[in-house]
Design an enzyme around this catalytic site. Structure first.
Site: not given
Length: 165
Positions: A53, A66
């Site tokens: 991640e 993100d």
């Protein structure tokens, strides 16, 4: 089988990335261990997710990734969860691990005949793309980021397991 071919290539690649992230991951080792142990989730799996991640935080801007939607080492999505703790805190890792734990539980209910390992892998896939996306064991990664999420995380987790997580 075709999928086997994909993953032989995939595992060494995943391990290389996990290895690059190891030095940074060490900063969070004790937090990861505590969060995992408290929730009954293998800390190596938590480390695998953190590697995938955020590369153990290395790619975050002020804790965000993100496009500003996902927070912290485990990239908890603010659109679905209330953000807690600082991006690299034990509170944050516990939140991410709690979300993962919930996904594993949902997959266990959805696929009661799967082995524990399969259910864990399904839960990892669901952490990325949701429980609805997991429809079969062989195709669970279709629809995840880069279509390889669970396979990649599991390979990274196995690396971290061998390195004391």
């Amino acid at each position: 089988s075709k999928s086997h071919g994909c993953c032989v290539v995939g595992v060494p690649a995943s391990e290389k990335i996990a290895e690059r992230d190891l030095k940074n991951m060490e900063k969070y080792h004790s937090k990861i261990s505590r969060a995992g142990q408290n929730l009954g989730v293998d800390p190596a799996v938590v480390a695998g997710i953190i590697s995938r991640e955020s590369h153990a935080g290395m790619v975050l801007k002020d804790g965000w990734g993100d496009h500003g939607n996902a927070f912290g080492l485990m990239q908890v999505d603010k659109r679905f969860h209330k953000i807690v703790g600082s991006w690299d805190s034990e509170e944050h890792i516990t939140q991410g691990t709690t979300i993962l734990h919930g996904m594993i539980k949902e997959i266990q209910q959805k696929f009661p005949t799967w082995t524990k390992e399969q259910q864990l892998k399904g839960g990892i896939s669901a952490y990325n793309a949701g429980v609805k996306n997991v429809q079969s064991y062989d195709r669970m990664d279709i629809g995840t980021t880069k279509n390889d999420y669970a396979n990649d995380v599991v390979a990274r987790a196995q690396f971290y397991k061998r390195n004391g997580y």
